[in-house]
Design a protein around this motif. Structure first.
Motif, PDB file in Angstrom:
ATOM      1  N   ARG A 130      -8.080  11.686   5.260  1.00  0.00           N
ATOM      2  CA  ARG A 130      -8.596  11.196   6.537  1.00  0.00           C
ATOM      3  C   ARG A 130      -7.454  10.776   7.457  1.00  0.00           C
ATOM      4  O   ARG A 130      -7.489  11.036   8.663  1.00  0.00           O
ATOM      5  CB  ARG A 130      -9.535  10.000   6.294  1.00  0.00           C
ATOM      6  CG  ARG A 130     -10.836  10.349   5.581  1.00  0.00           C
ATOM      7  CD  ARG A 130     -11.540   9.100   5.097  1.00  0.00           C
ATOM      8  NE  ARG A 130     -10.700   8.319   4.177  1.00  0.00           N
ATOM      9  CZ  ARG A 130     -11.079   7.199   3.577  1.00  0.00           C
ATOM     10  NH1 ARG A 130     -12.294   6.721   3.797  1.00  0.00           N
ATOM     11  NH2 ARG A 130     -10.257   6.558   2.754  1.00  0.00           N
ATOM     12  N   GLU A 131      -6.461  10.123   6.877  1.00  0.00           N
ATOM     13  CA  GLU A 131      -5.332   9.634   7.665  1.00  0.00           C
ATOM     14  C   GLU A 131      -4.177  10.632   7.717  1.00  0.00           C
ATOM     15  O   GLU A 131      -3.282  10.520   8.547  1.00  0.00           O
ATOM     16  CB  GLU A 131      -4.829   8.307   7.088  1.00  0.00           C
ATOM     17  CG  GLU A 131      -5.850   7.182   7.096  1.00  0.00           C
ATOM     18  CD  GLU A 131      -6.184   6.734   8.498  1.00  0.00           C
ATOM     19  OE1 GLU A 131      -5.300   6.809   9.375  1.00  0.00           O
ATOM     20  OE2 GLU A 131      -7.332   6.306   8.727  1.00  0.00           O
ATOM     21  N   GLY A 132      -4.194  11.607   6.791  1.00  0.00           N
ATOM     22  CA  GLY A 132      -3.082  12.551   6.724  1.00  0.00           C
ATOM     23  C   GLY A 132      -1.802  11.901   6.258  1.00  0.00           C
ATOM     24  O   GLY A 132      -0.706  12.293   6.677  1.00  0.00           O
ATOM     25  N   LYS A 133      -1.926  10.913   5.364  1.00  0.00           N
ATOM     26  CA  LYS A 133      -0.749  10.159   4.940  1.00  0.00           C
ATOM     27  C   LYS A 133      -0.625  10.117   3.419  1.00  0.00           C
ATOM     28  O   LYS A 133      -1.624  10.200   2.697  1.00  0.00           O
ATOM     29  CB  LYS A 133      -0.844   8.723   5.465  1.00  0.00           C
ATOM     30  CG  LYS A 133      -0.762   8.607   6.979  1.00  0.00           C
ATOM     31  CD  LYS A 133      -0.833   7.148   7.402  1.00  0.00           C
ATOM     32  CE  LYS A 133      -0.716   7.009   8.923  1.00  0.00           C
ATOM     33  NZ  LYS A 133      -0.819   5.586   9.353  1.00  0.00           N
ATOM     34  N   GLU A 134       0.612   9.967   2.972  1.00  0.00           N
ATOM     35  CA  GLU A 134       0.875   9.781   1.555  1.00  0.00           C
ATOM     36  C   GLU A 134       0.474   8.361   1.147  1.00  0.00           C
ATOM     37  O   GLU A 134       0.829   7.391   1.813  1.00  0.00           O
ATOM     38  CB  GLU A 134       2.355  10.007   1.279  1.00  0.00           C
ATOM     39  CG  GLU A 134       2.768   9.820  -0.171  1.00  0.00           C
ATOM     40  CD  GLU A 134       4.263   9.976  -0.370  1.00  0.00           C
ATOM     41  OE1 GLU A 134       4.840   9.176  -1.125  1.00  0.00           O
ATOM     42  OE2 GLU A 134       4.859  10.894   0.248  1.00  0.00           O
ATOM     43  N   VAL A 135      -0.263   8.268   0.037  1.00  0.00           N
ATOM     44  CA  VAL A 135      -0.730   6.973  -0.451  1.00  0.00           C
ATOM     45  C   VAL A 135       0.156   6.451  -1.577  1.00  0.00           C
ATOM     46  O   VAL A 135       0.486   5.266  -1.644  1.00  0.00           O
ATOM     47  CB  VAL A 135      -2.200   7.074  -0.942  1.00  0.00           C
ATOM     48  CG1 VAL A 135      -2.664   5.752  -1.551  1.00  0.00           C
ATOM     49  CG2 VAL A 135      -3.106   7.504   0.190  1.00  0.00           C
ATOM     50  N   ARG A 136       0.520   7.347  -2.479  1.00  0.00           N
ATOM     51  CA  ARG A 136       1.274   6.899  -3.653  1.00  0.00           C
ATOM     52  C   ARG A 136       2.143   8.041  -4.177  1.00  0.00           C
ATOM     53  O   ARG A 136       1.761   9.208  -4.089  1.00  0.00           O
ATOM     54  CB  ARG A 136       0.317   6.401  -4.741  1.00  0.00           C
ATOM     55  CG  ARG A 136       1.001   5.798  -5.962  1.00  0.00           C
ATOM     56  CD  ARG A 136       0.018   4.998  -6.810  1.00  0.00           C
ATOM     57  NE  ARG A 136      -0.336   3.728  -6.136  1.00  0.00           N
ATOM     58  CZ  ARG A 136      -1.523   3.467  -5.618  1.00  0.00           C
ATOM     59  NH1 ARG A 136      -2.492   4.373  -5.704  1.00  0.00           N
ATOM     60  NH2 ARG A 136      -1.762   2.316  -5.042  1.00  0.00           N
ATOM     61  N   LYS A 137       3.290   7.704  -4.730  1.00  0.00           N
ATOM     62  CA  LYS A 137       4.203   8.698  -5.309  1.00  0.00           C
ATOM     63  C   LYS A 137       4.429   8.357  -6.782  1.00  0.00           C
ATOM     64  O   LYS A 137       4.658   7.206  -7.139  1.00  0.00           O
ATOM     65  CB  LYS A 137       5.533   8.695  -4.546  1.00  0.00           C
ATOM     66  CG  LYS A 137       6.559   9.672  -5.088  1.00  0.00           C
ATOM     67  CD  LYS A 137       7.713   9.890  -4.123  1.00  0.00           C
ATOM     68  CE  LYS A 137       8.543   8.645  -3.921  1.00  0.00           C
ATOM     69  NZ  LYS A 137       9.758   8.916  -3.109  1.00  0.00           N
ATOM     70  N   PHE A 138       4.374   9.386  -7.634  1.00  0.00           N
ATOM     71  CA  PHE A 138       4.583   9.224  -9.073  1.00  0.00           C
ATOM     72  C   PHE A 138       5.873   9.958  -9.440  1.00  0.00           C
ATOM     73  O   PHE A 138       5.966  11.183  -9.305  1.00  0.00           O
ATOM     74  CB  PHE A 138       3.402   9.792  -9.857  1.00  0.00           C
ATOM     75  CG  PHE A 138       2.080   9.146  -9.535  1.00  0.00           C
ATOM     76  CD1 PHE A 138       1.581   8.112 -10.311  1.00  0.00           C
ATOM     77  CD2 PHE A 138       1.338   9.561  -8.436  1.00  0.00           C
ATOM     78  CE1 PHE A 138       0.366   7.515 -10.018  1.00  0.00           C
ATOM     79  CE2 PHE A 138       0.124   8.978  -8.119  1.00  0.00           C
ATOM     80  CZ  PHE A 138      -0.367   7.945  -8.912  1.00  0.00           C
ATOM     81  N   GLU A 139       6.850   9.219  -9.923  1.00  0.00           N
ATOM     82  CA  GLU A 139       8.157   9.794 -10.235  1.00  0.00           C
ATOM     83  C   GLU A 139       8.364   9.830 -11.755  1.00  0.00           C
ATOM     84  O   GLU A 139       7.455   9.574 -12.528  1.00  0.00           O
ATOM     85  CB  GLU A 139       9.250   8.988  -9.543  1.00  0.00           C
ATOM     86  CG  GLU A 139       9.131   9.011  -8.025  1.00  0.00           C
ATOM     87  CD  GLU A 139      10.205   8.220  -7.322  1.00  0.00           C
ATOM     88  OE1 GLU A 139      11.011   8.823  -6.583  1.00  0.00           O
ATOM     89  OE2 GLU A 139      10.235   6.976  -7.503  1.00  0.00           O
TER      90      GLU A 139
END
Length: 743
Positions: A130-139
């Motif tokens: 909906r926002e077109g944004k990254e929410v979380r990153k898993f490294e």
């Protein structure tokens, strides 16, 4: 439909991709495929068959992953250019998700508003659609990451080149557990199995069935090469695809059917509405397999498909090795073998050459189809500073440690040692790798069969030019080796940038670098200093942002060292990402061309900016950006052509030469662009008094004339008909005479 005991057979074939079909997905009777030809194709299931309804070709780099959204009214496309493109049902882009720093290779949509992606940058990421944004990153992964999200369990499962399975909480990002050495090689895909768990596919040639707690339930053995892909057909029934050029259908752990393909099967997907299996194959085709007899392909099409697949599998990637060839029956024994059914295929040897024969049931005889080791279909290579453009017997795509695909073109009769040396020199890697690459080329080509009948080894690019001068009527043309400005003083550059940053900080300017960003900037400088590590070194997202968001937008009076940093960075492989995407780096071309046309910039600054354009020819996307934004480039040339600064004029001559060299490899420039470039070169020739610059312009004329007989050649012929050089130089006279001879 009950598929427990049903056999699959070919239903449809779509030979729609010009290079390998790399990925495929289906949902709600909507199908999408993606390819290394930089396109995706969209299909719809209409009147009991699939029809291609859209060809989407705005991408500037390979497509590695595709996904139909859960609603079936749009798509996600993952590209080598690091972006995720969100498309509507027609294939038109609605938004772009940016954040990954490597090719995007895997998708899992966990609800209508949430997408999970995996990338060669070693991360998995969750996106709010909906926002077109990254929410979380898993490294914490190694290189390419494959993902599976299960919303009702709040669970994300990942696999990668580190061979481990990782389990995370989607809501918090917490890692729950890791299954170490889940496979003994790269984990390629993870597929959801309802009410059970998931299936993993690996380069170790195995598939494994797991619970969501990470407990191993079954191991499926049968493939003889890397297993790239897998999917669930129904409860206890699965399908997988492999580099052994087959798909295999499994009932629990038993392989109940295998279907050969004419190439590597990169991806499989299942239409849950009718249980169709759809495959993406390295031969560029998308194929549909069904259990519905009414949708079975015509017998002649199935026969042709099976023959092509069988012959392709008999060839293998390198032809039959001598020990396998020795096992084949001789063609003199043809009549001793009785076929069992119409179209049955068998391989015989004839004078040391394998030949494929098909059984004709009505006539009770074998009919020759052709040589299994006949001429290898040629593949086109775009060319670079070490490998000439043209058709090659092999183009090997190598996924190296940087996460990018690098190509090694090779012809039968070439010297593997020399090819290995060129590859190492081009990629800037240690010569210690040469022997390993040489062995790879010998193993995967027919070199071992042809050593007694070998061509002379190819020489380097300069030696090739000398051979060309001896053996061709044209001495100077074509010449397509790009020239670059590689010198650097990074310590001085760093000092000046930090000095200017202090000035911006004193002004309380919003673009000044804070303490952490200064560290990121220093990381970039350190990376650019280590030229021998360019093939593996990469900036992370935050480090890249220092350049792309802050430095590139500094006030004009502070931009000289930033432009010089850009010039140096243009030679690093990661700069390719700046010019990928839908607009081919429009923002950066606006900065570059705006700087060249600004009256506020002096000649020194303009010369540095012009060198950025010269160095952009070092990367594929950079070259394409110059091609796509040629109107900006031509306008800049017109503004600079009367400038009296000698250094700037030398750089301008180098740029025009590189443009002509690119035209040798890529003749897609419009007539207007070719006309404009040639007219500018002719104008510059008339006034040029520097011998080196003039030679570059004359060679550029020759390059254009050879490849554009209808447009460039007449313009050059007229423009130079009365030209007399103002320089008495033997090379100039020789080149001019050579040019006139081809006109």
């Amino acid at each position: 439909m009950d598929v427990e005991n049903s056999q699959y057979f070919l239903s449809q074939q779509f030979a729609v991709h010009t290079q390998g079909a790399r990925c495929v997905d289906v949902n709600n009777n909507v199908l999408i495929s993606g390819s290394t030809d930089k396109t995706v194709k969209i299909y719809s299931f209409i009147d009991n068959k699939y029809e291609m309804i859209s060809d989407v070709n705005f991408f500037d780099d390979y497509v590695y992953s595709v996904k139909v959204n859960l609603k079936g009214d749009g798509f996600f496309v993952g590209s080598k250019d690091t972006h995720i493109y969100v498309l509507d049902i027609t294939g038109s882009p609605s938004t772009t998700l940016s954040g990954h720093t490597g090719p995007v290779c895997s998708f899992s949509q966990i609800d209508n508003d949430t997408l999970v992606s995996g990338s060669w940058d070693g991360t998995a990421r969750i996106w709010d659609l909906r926002e077109g944004k990254e929410v979380r990153k898993f490294e914490g992964h190694s290189h390419a990451v494959t993902v599976l999200g299960v919303m009702h369990l709040d669970l994300l499962v990942t696999g990668s080149q580190d061979k481990n399975l990782n389990f995370f909480r989607i809501s918090t990002g917490e890692k729950i557990r890791t299954v170490k050495e889940a496979h003994t090689d790269i984990i390629r895909q993870i597929a959801f199995i309802e009410d059970v768990g998931f299936l993993s596919a690996s380069n170790d040639e195995l598939l494994k069935l797991w619970t969501f707690d990470g407990d191993l339930m079954q191991q499926l053995t049968g493939h003889t090469a890397f297993v790239f892909t897998c999917a669930c057909l129904s409860f206890g029934k699965y399908v997988s695809g492999s580099d052994d050029q087959s798909i295999k259908i499994w009932n629990d752990s038993t392989n109940i059917q295998s279907i050969l393909h004419p190439g590597t099967v990169w991806s499989v997907t299942v239409n849950n509405r009718n249980h169709d299996i759809i495959t993406a194959c390295s031969d560029g085709s998308v194929r549909v397999f069904t259990t519905d007899p009414s949708r079975k392909a015509p017998a002649i099409e199935i026969e042709d498909f099976e023959k092509n697949a069988t012959v392709s599998n008999a060839k293998g990637p390198q032809g039959l090795p001598p020990d396998e060839l020795a096992k084949l029956p001789d063609v003199s024994q043809l009549n001793q073998f009785q076929g069992k059914k119409e179209g049955e295929l068998k391989i015989f040897k004839n004078g040391g050459v394998p030949e494929a024969y098909s059984w004709k049931q009505a006539e009770q005889r074998w009919e020759k189809i052709g040589e299994v080791l006949s001429t290898i279909p040629k593949k086109t290579y775009h060319g670079d500073e070490f490998f000439a453009a043209g058709d090659y017997d092999y183009i090997f795509d190598v996924e190296d440690d940087s996460g990018f695909t690098k190509s090694i073109p090779f012809n039968e009769g070439d010297n593997p040692m020399e090819a290995a040396e060129k590859y190492c020199a081009r990629e800037g890697i240690s010569r210690a790798n040469i022997e390993q690459i040489r062995q790879f080329l010998m193993k995967n080509t027919k070199y071992h069969q042809n050593q007694g009948n070998q061509k002379k080894p190819q020489q380097n690019i300069y030696a090739q030019q000398q051979v060309q001068q001896q053996n061709k009527s044209s001495i100077y043309f074509p010449l397509n080796q790009f020239q670059y400005y590689e010198q650097k003083n990074l310590e001085g550059l760093k000092k000046k940038v930090l000095e200017f940053n202090e000035a911006l900080k004193a002004e309380n300017h919003p673009l000044h670098l804070v303490e952490k960003q200064v560290i990121y900037f220093n990381t970039m400088i350190d990376m650019l200093e280590k030229t021998n590590m360019y093939h593996t070194s990469r900036l992370n997202y935050n480090e890249m942002e220092v350049f792309t968001v802050k430095l590139i937008n500094w006030p004009k009076q502070y931009m000289l060292p930033i432009f010089d940093l850009f010039r140096i960075f243009a030679l690093h492989p990661q700069s390719d990402a700046l010019f990928s995407g839908v607009d081919s780096g429009l923002h950066y071309f606006t900065v570059i061309c705006g700087g060249l046309m600004s009256e506020e910039n002096n000649d020194v600054t303009k010369n540095v900016i012009l060198k950025i354009l010269v160095n952009l020819f070092n990367q594929t996307s950079g070259r394409y950006g110059i091609y796509k934004h040629h109107k900006f480039i031509i306008e800049c040339i017109q503004r600079l052509r009367d400038n009296q600064n000698a250094n700037l004029q030398t750089t301008l001559a180098t740029l025009m030469f590189n443009i002509s060299a690119e035209y040798i490899n890529n003749q897609n420039h419009s007539v207007d662009a070719v006309t404009a470039y040639v007219n500018e070169i002719i104008f510059l020739i008339q006034k040029e008094k520097n011998a080196e610059n003039l030679l570059k312009y004359l060679i550029a004329c020759g390059n254009f004339a050879l490849k554009s007989a209808n447009t460039a050649k007449p313009l050059i012929k007229i423009g130079l008909s009365f030209y007399q050089p103002q320089i008495n130089d033997a090379k100039i006279n020789e080149c001019l005479n050579d040019l006139k001879s081809i006109l």
